[in-house]
Design a protein around this motif. Structure first.
Motif, PDB file in Angstrom:
ATOM      1  N   ALA A   1       0.861  -1.151   0.107  1.00 34.88           N
ATOM      2  CA  ALA A   1      -0.001   0.011  -0.104  1.00 34.88           C
ATOM      3  C   ALA A   1       0.882   1.297  -0.001  1.00 34.88           C
ATOM      4  N   ILE A   2       1.951   1.318   0.718  1.00 33.26           N
ATOM      5  CA  ILE A   2       2.886   2.485   0.916  1.00 33.26           C
ATOM      6  C   ILE A   2       3.469   2.604  -0.474  1.00 33.26           C
ATOM      7  N   ALA A   3       4.066   1.529  -1.175  1.00 32.89           N
ATOM      8  CA  ALA A   3       4.507   1.512  -2.539  1.00 32.89           C
ATOM      9  C   ALA A   3       3.376   2.113  -3.666  1.00 32.89           C
ATOM     10  N   THR A   4       2.230   1.735  -3.352  1.00 33.70           N
ATOM     11  CA  THR A   4       1.383   2.413  -4.218  1.00 33.70           C
ATOM     12  C   THR A   4       1.163   3.858  -4.200  1.00 33.70           C
ATOM     13  N   VAL A   5       1.114   4.169  -2.753  1.00 36.09           N
ATOM     14  CA  VAL A   5       0.877   5.771  -2.641  1.00 36.09           C
ATOM     15  C   VAL A   5       2.238   6.361  -3.102  1.00 36.09           C
ATOM     16  N   MET A   6       3.461   5.880  -3.163  1.00 29.92           N
ATOM     17  CA  MET A   6       4.650   6.432  -3.580  1.00 29.92           C
ATOM     18  C   MET A   6       4.575   6.679  -4.986  1.00 29.92           C
ATOM     19  N   CYS A   7       3.848   5.496  -5.827  1.00 25.72           N
ATOM     20  CA  CYS A   7       3.974   5.411  -7.150  1.00 25.72           C
ATOM     21  C   CYS A   7       3.028   6.879  -7.682  1.00 25.72           C
ATOM     22  N   TRP A   8       1.821   6.977  -6.956  1.00 27.01           N
ATOM     23  CA  TRP A   8       0.901   7.966  -7.300  1.00 27.01           C
ATOM     24  C   TRP A   8       1.471   9.453  -6.932  1.00 27.01           C
ATOM     25  N   THR A   9       2.311   9.152  -5.932  1.00 19.34           N
ATOM     26  CA  THR A   9       3.205  10.581  -5.344  1.00 19.34           C
ATOM     27  C   THR A   9       3.818  11.074  -6.456  1.00 19.34           C
ATOM     28  N   VAL A  10       4.565  10.029  -6.928  1.00 22.82           N
ATOM     29  CA  VAL A  10       5.875  10.407  -8.010  1.00 22.82           C
ATOM     30  C   VAL A  10       5.335  10.795  -9.167  1.00 22.82           C
ATOM     31  N   SER A  11       4.279  10.005  -9.531  1.00 17.35           N
ATOM     32  CA  SER A  11       3.472  10.238 -11.017  1.00 17.35           C
ATOM     33  C   SER A  11       3.155  11.661 -11.053  1.00 17.35           C
ATOM     34  N   VAL A  12       2.649  12.482 -10.056  1.00 18.68           N
ATOM     35  CA  VAL A  12       1.939  13.602  -9.924  1.00 18.68           C
ATOM     36  C   VAL A  12       2.971  14.688 -10.390  1.00 18.68           C
ATOM     37  N   GLN A  13       4.170  14.274  -9.601  1.00 23.03           N
ATOM     38  CA  GLN A  13       5.372  15.358 -10.026  1.00 23.03           C
ATOM     39  C   GLN A  13       5.869  15.268 -11.242  1.00 23.03           C
ATOM     40  N   PHE A  14       5.696  14.152 -12.026  1.00 18.30           N
ATOM     41  CA  PHE A  14       6.210  14.087 -13.572  1.00 18.30           C
ATOM     42  C   PHE A  14       5.053  14.800 -14.244  1.00 18.30           C
ATOM     43  N   PHE A  15       3.597  14.572 -13.978  1.00 17.29           N
ATOM     44  CA  PHE A  15       2.817  15.107 -14.658  1.00 17.29           C
ATOM     45  C   PHE A  15       2.786  16.747 -14.589  1.00 17.29           C
ATOM     46  N   GLU A  16       2.990  17.101 -13.408  1.00 15.85           N
ATOM     47  CA  GLU A  16       2.842  18.589 -13.059  1.00 15.85           C
ATOM     48  C   GLU A  16       3.905  19.393 -13.882  1.00 15.85           C
ATOM     49  N   ALA A  17       5.053  18.807 -13.824  1.00 16.15           N
ATOM     50  CA  ALA A  17       6.581  19.157 -14.501  1.00 16.15           C
ATOM     51  C   ALA A  17       6.288  19.028 -16.060  1.00 16.15           C
TER      52      ALA A  17
ATOM     53  N   GLY B   1       0.588   1.862 -10.427  1.00 15.98           N
ATOM     54  CA  GLY B   1      -0.035   2.317  -9.284  1.00 15.98           C
ATOM     55  C   GLY B   1      -1.279   1.530  -9.205  1.00 15.98           C
ATOM     56  N   VAL B   2      -1.971   1.339 -10.329  1.00 12.88           N
ATOM     57  CA  VAL B   2      -3.465   0.799 -10.313  1.00 12.88           C
ATOM     58  C   VAL B   2      -3.151  -0.950 -10.199  1.00 12.88           C
ATOM     59  N   SER B   3      -2.054  -1.280 -10.695  1.00 13.36           N
ATOM     60  CA  SER B   3      -1.691  -3.031 -10.377  1.00 13.36           C
ATOM     61  C   SER B   3      -1.304  -3.218  -9.072  1.00 13.36           C
ATOM     62  N   LEU B   4      -0.559  -2.100  -8.243  1.00 13.32           N
ATOM     63  CA  LEU B   4      -0.393  -2.357  -6.875  1.00 13.32           C
ATOM     64  C   LEU B   4      -1.487  -2.234  -6.189  1.00 13.32           C
ATOM     65  N   SER B   5      -2.201  -1.139  -6.355  1.00 13.50           N
ATOM     66  CA  SER B   5      -3.601  -1.028  -5.323  1.00 13.50           C
ATOM     67  C   SER B   5      -4.327  -2.169  -5.803  1.00 13.50           C
ATOM     68  N   LEU B   6      -4.658  -3.013  -6.638  1.00 20.31           N
ATOM     69  CA  LEU B   6      -5.337  -4.193  -6.747  1.00 20.31           C
ATOM     70  C   LEU B   6      -4.602  -5.274  -5.803  1.00 20.31           C
ATOM     71  N   TRP B   7      -3.403  -5.222  -5.941  1.00 22.91           N
ATOM     72  CA  TRP B   7      -2.555  -6.233  -5.142  1.00 22.91           C
ATOM     73  C   TRP B   7      -3.020  -6.047  -3.559  1.00 22.91           C
ATOM     74  N   VAL B   8      -3.038  -4.878  -3.106  1.00 23.66           N
ATOM     75  CA  VAL B   8      -3.204  -4.521  -1.803  1.00 23.66           C
ATOM     76  C   VAL B   8      -4.632  -5.284  -1.312  1.00 23.66           C
ATOM     77  N   LEU B   9      -5.531  -5.465  -2.231  1.00 30.89           N
ATOM     78  CA  LEU B   9      -6.711  -5.878  -1.691  1.00 30.89           C
ATOM     79  C   LEU B   9      -6.646  -7.333  -1.446  1.00 30.89           C
ATOM     80  N   HIS B  10      -5.480  -8.027  -1.826  1.00 29.05           N
ATOM     81  CA  HIS B  10      -5.391  -9.463  -1.609  1.00 29.05           C
ATOM     82  C   HIS B  10      -4.954  -9.648  -0.035  1.00 29.05           C
TER      83      HIS B  10
END
Length: 307
Positions: free
Chosen positions: A9-25, A246-255
């Motif tokens: 779950a933390i890895a998923t949050v990091m993926c989404w946090t990092v991706s936002v930085q790239f998109f904003e830039a 991020g989506v892939s990891l978020s689905l894995w979290v539900l396991h």
């Protein structure tokens, strides 16, 4: 391995946090809308490759007609309209405030479900909705002063009304898109594969963007964005890290974790973004603003776990 679900779950949050930085830039360099279509196209290609590997087809044509209708409509509202507002909010407000407003999509979806579908909620869940709203209001209504920024050598990000409206547009699009996804994924035998469902949403959003750019004659903007090596690279990396991984990891979290606990973990993006805002963007973040983000996330926790 202990705490495996929590670590994913933390890895998923990091993926989404990092991706936002790239998109904003990337959006700051070539504009929010061209970045959006490149992002969605890249994510769609990745999802299509995954679909070919897993099921031998490029799109989930075997899904029932009602799934295509609701998921397609969800893609139009959430991925097309909602993301247009989100990327404009990222440019106007920066990732920290934009994602905090965007995190209110869960309470907004709950309110819409209550008003339209008659869904009932516990007192604790209602408290969570109001706590989340209070936390976001603490941040967006804070008076910005340049004095603290000058003292610390950091930049004070101005919170404009236009940016807040963009953020609320993104939040509403995400909430309505999420609600439309539910009937689209439901079948008599259970739920459809989330990867295929997300692919349909991305596919219909891409069609909308193609129609929009053709009607508005803005393909030249996309061409310029593709030629801008740094912006294009940022967008592709962000697409692979966020919408796909991020989506892939978020689905894995539900396991490993319940939906409520997983959703609470995944709502931590506005808090994880704070160090990036300070260290990467040199943005001044007051104690009040940081506290407002924590309060908003606690409200989401109450909403997700108060039933």
């Amino acid at each position: 391995m202990p705490f495996k679900g929590e670590l994913i779950a933390i890895a998923t949050v990091m993926c989404w946090t990092v991706s936002v930085q790239f998109f904003e830039a990337a959006s700051r360099k070539v504009g929010a809308t061209p970045v959006n279509i490149i992002r969605l196209t890249t994510a769609l290609i990745l999802f299509s490759l995954l679909m070919v590997i897993r099921q031998g087809m490029i799109l989930p044509f075997h899904y029932p007609a009602h799934a295509w209708f609701y998921l397609g409509l969800s893609g139009v509202v959430g991925f097309f309209l909602g993301d247009i507002f989100l990327f404009k909010a990222l440019v106007e407000l920066g990732p920290r405030v934009a994602t905090l407003i965007f995190s209110m999509s869960a309470p907004t979806a709950a309110l819409i479900e209550w008003l339209v579908l008659g869904q009932s909620y516990s007192l604790l869940q209602w408290s969570g909705i109001w706590v989340t709203l209070s936390g976001v209001c603490i941040v967006i209504l804070e008076r910005q002063s340049g004095k603290a920024g000058r003292q610390t050598g950091l930049t004070v990000r101005k919170i404009s009304l236009k940016g807040v409206l963009f953020g609320f547009g993104a939040m509403t699009g995400q909430a309505v898109g999420y609600l439309l996804s539910k009937p689209g994924m439901e079948t008599a035998d259970g739920f459809l594969d989330p990867f295929g469902a997300t692919q349909i949403r991305a596919f219909t959003a891409c069609i909308c963007f193609f129609i929009y750019f053709t009607a508005a004659r803005k393909w030249a903007d996309v061409g310029q964005a593709l030629k801008h090596t740094r912006a294009f690279t940022f967008t592709v990396i962000g697409s692979a890290v966020g919408p796909f991984l991020g989506v892939s990891l978020s689905l894995w979290v539900l396991h490993y974790l319940s939906v409520g606990v997983a959703s609470t973990f995944l709502s931590l993006v506005p808090i994880f973004i704070i160090p990036f805002a300070v260290l990467l963007h040199k943005e001044y973040v007051s104690i009040r603003a940081a506290g407002g983000a924590v309060i908003a996330v606690f409200g989401i926790y109450l909403l997700m776990n108060g039933g």
